[in-house]
Design a protein around this motif. Structure first.
Motif, short mmCIF file in Angstrom:
data_model
loop_
_atom_site.label_atom_id
_atom_site.label_comp_id
_atom_site.label_asym_id
_atom_site.label_seq_id
_atom_site.Cartn_x
_atom_site.Cartn_y
_atom_site.Cartn_z
N ASN A 11 41.63 29.96 28.25
CA ASN A 11 41.50 30.28 29.67
C ASN A 11 40.12 30.82 29.98
OD1 ASN A 11 44.07 29.46 30.28
ND2 ASN A 11 44.95 31.51 30.10
N LEU A 12 39.69 30.60 31.22
CA LEU A 12 38.42 31.11 31.70
C LEU A 12 38.65 31.94 32.95
CD1 LEU A 12 35.93 28.10 31.40
CD2 LEU A 12 35.96 30.15 30.01
N GLU A 13 37.83 32.95 33.16
CA GLU A 13 37.84 33.71 34.40
C GLU A 13 36.85 33.03 35.35
OE1 GLU A 13 39.70 36.08 35.47
OE2 GLU A 13 40.84 36.28 33.60
N PHE A 14 37.37 32.20 36.25
CA PHE A 14 36.50 31.45 37.14
C PHE A 14 35.92 32.31 38.25
CE2 PHE A 14 39.06 28.17 35.17
CZ PHE A 14 38.15 27.15 34.96
N PHE A 15 36.56 33.44 38.57
CA PHE A 15 36.11 34.30 39.66
C PHE A 15 35.75 35.67 39.11
CE2 PHE A 15 38.68 31.06 41.60
CZ PHE A 15 38.07 30.80 42.83
N ASP A 16 34.56 36.13 39.45
CA ASP A 16 34.11 37.46 39.06
C ASP A 16 34.24 38.37 40.28
OD1 ASP A 16 33.02 39.63 37.80
OD2 ASP A 16 30.94 38.94 37.98
N PHE A 17 35.48 38.81 40.56
CA PHE A 17 35.77 39.58 41.78
C PHE A 17 35.78 41.06 41.43
CE2 PHE A 17 37.16 40.30 45.95
CZ PHE A 17 37.22 39.09 46.62
N SER A 18 34.62 41.68 41.49
CA SER A 18 34.49 43.08 41.12
C SER A 18 34.69 43.98 42.33
CB SER A 18 33.09 43.33 40.53
OG SER A 18 32.09 43.04 41.50
N TRP A 19 34.88 45.28 42.06
CA TRP A 19 35.00 46.25 43.14
C TRP A 19 33.71 46.33 43.94
CZ3 TRP A 19 39.20 48.14 45.14
CH2 TRP A 19 40.34 48.25 44.37
N THR A 20 32.59 46.16 43.28
CA THR A 20 31.31 46.19 43.98
C THR A 20 31.23 45.08 45.01
OG1 THR A 20 30.23 47.08 42.00
CG2 THR A 20 28.81 46.09 43.66
N LEU A 21 31.65 43.88 44.61
CA LEU A 21 31.65 42.76 45.55
C LEU A 21 32.60 43.01 46.71
CD1 LEU A 21 30.87 39.89 46.38
CD2 LEU A 21 32.65 39.03 44.85
#
Length: 465
Positions: free
Chosen positions: A420-430
């Motif tokens: 599996n890959l993490e396609f989205f880097d949805f951080s708290w900063t974003l």
């Protein structure tokens, strides 16, 4: 008017037209959500690929060989590199490789020794390459990241390190792992202690003298036989989805001296015989060089070519890859900006309509001493509230949509790459930046309506009413 009065008036006006406020906030949510999702997707893909490549020595490693391979004749020594054509072939032996490793820009240099094999474990088998690894590599990725088992204790220890991806190719999972995407049925789940320390069998091909007299290549009968070597598993590594070169995910790694215990046909020697170079001084076919930093890559490559070696490195394409990622980020961001522009137009339209509906109220406030700044501030607060609510809803929606899209993508792509890959880097900063951006853009969108409301003549507004 006090700040509290301004806030009360702003929220009263928004509540008075609840449906319009909700629809405008949803418009902002769609714009901010699209923009946040696109940026997180671009960042996620960039982080996944870049980190996987870096961990697999993509950007800091290169391969050099004294043999110029002709695609139509793998055993030939004809090459296209002008330097190597004009210079005598440099023998790749221990002394030459040791000299390369002493360069200040080089972290480590070692010969690439590989043997084709079939790996048998727990009744399963898979084709793989048995690859020699020097003890120094224990301090570099991917071996420094071993979390299950350990690295080799000595250069002649008869143990191997396997990759999680290779085990998955054999449909073997470690107990506690849930990464079974694309494996299908017949999956064998084993406890960790049934893999670490367990013996696997390495099957290689060797010449069989007893078959020379009866071999018939035309009938696919060759003077070869299988050789079986038992080795214990020392550790398991995770090469990632983008492994290549020296650290391919289908490889099995063994200490540099222990590989001599495994008999196998040396294809490089066959090429030397075909070239009439039985007395060739080359001990190795190629050498792997890892530089200390990527900026040293071009310099080391130039020096190796000056020696007359053929050099290959994916790191040369790093600038092109970074430009590709930048273009990808720009395209995704542009799509989100278009959706955001539509949302901004919705805010402007909503506030302008509010001006026409509240001309009398604005005229009365100005008649009672309300300043232009206070009138503007009411509209700014309304727009900020719409932007905040829209931003929170947009980020929440984008997070849920990204998780759903990532799960769906992994069900499809996981079948191909085996993990599996993490396609989205949805951080708290974003997320926080997206909400703040939503508020700022909404307030900016309200500047024109607010100025227009503040410029209303109170006498004209009351006369018309």
């Amino acid at each position: 008017m006090k700040a509290s009065d301004i806030a009360i008036l702003a929220f009263y006006n928004l509540r008075r037209n609840t449906m319009r406020t909700i629809l405008t906030s949803l418009g902002v949510a769609v714009g901010i959500g699209s923009l946040a999702a696109m940026i997180s997707f671009a960042q996620g893909i960039t982080e996944n690929i870049s980190l996987s490549m870096e961990n697999n020595d993509i950007f800091t490693g290169l391969t050099a060989t004294s043999r110029a391979i002709d695609p139509d004749d793998p055993g030939s020594s004809r090459g296209t590199n002008i330097l190597s054509q004009n210079k005598e072939e440099v023998p790749l032996n221990d002394s030459v490789i040791s000299g390369i490793g002493e360069w200040n820009e080089v972290a480590i240099a070692f010969p690439i020794v590989s043997k084709p094999a079939t790996i048998q474990l727990a009744g399963r088998s898979v084709k793989a390459s048995l690859k020699a690894v020097p003890m120094e590599m224990g301090g570099y990725p991917p071996f420094i990241n071993i979390t299950r088992g350990r690295f080799f204790k000595s250069a002649d220890e008869p143990r191997v390190i396997v990759s999680r991806q290779m085990l998955q190719q054999m449909k073997i999972l470690i107990e506690g792992e849930s990464d079974n995407v694309g494996l299908g049925g017949d999956v064998l789940v084993l406890p960790l202690d049934s893999v670490i320390g367990k013996e696997l069998t390495v099957v290689t091909r060797v010449f069989d003298v007893s078959k020379f007299s009866t071999a018939n290549p035309r009938k696919n009968e060759l003077p070869l036989s299988n050789e079986y070597t038992s080795l214990r598993i020392a550790g398991i590594i995770d090469n990632g989805a983008f492994s290549s070169g020296v650290f391919n995910s289908s490889d099995v790694f063994i200490p540099s001296k222990a590989i001599d215990y495994v008999p196998c046909i040396d294809l490089r020697s066959i090429y030397d015989i075909m070239d009439g170079k039985i007395d060739s001084k080359n001990k190795y076919g190629s050498v792997h060089v890892r530089v200390k930093e990527h900026r040293n890559l071009k310099t080391v490559k130039f020096w190796l070519e000056e020696m007359g070696l053929q050099v290959f490195s994916v790191g040369d394409k790093l600038d092109d890859i970074e430009n590709l990622f930048l273009m990808l980020d720009s395209i995704f961001a542009a799509v989100g900006v278009i959706a955001l522009v539509v949302s901004v137009l919705g805010i402007v339209n909503t506030l302008i309509m509010a001006i026409y509906e509240r001309r009398k109220e604005i005229g009365i406030m100005k008649s009672l001493g309300g300043t232009q700044f206070q009138i503007k501030l009411i509209f700014y607060v309304e727009a900020a509230f719409i932007g905040f609510v829209g931003g929170v809803c947009g980020v929440a929606g984008a997070k849920l949509a990204s998780q759903a899209a990532s799960s769906f993508a992994n069900t499809q792509i996981g079948k191909i790459i085996g993990c599996n890959l993490e396609f989205f880097d949805f951080s708290w900063t974003l997320a926080l930046a997206a909400i703040l951006f939503s508020v700022v853009v909404s307030v900016l969108a309200s500047v024109y309506p607010a100025n227009r409301a503040a410029s209303i003549d109170p006498l004209d507004a009351l006369r018309r009413e």
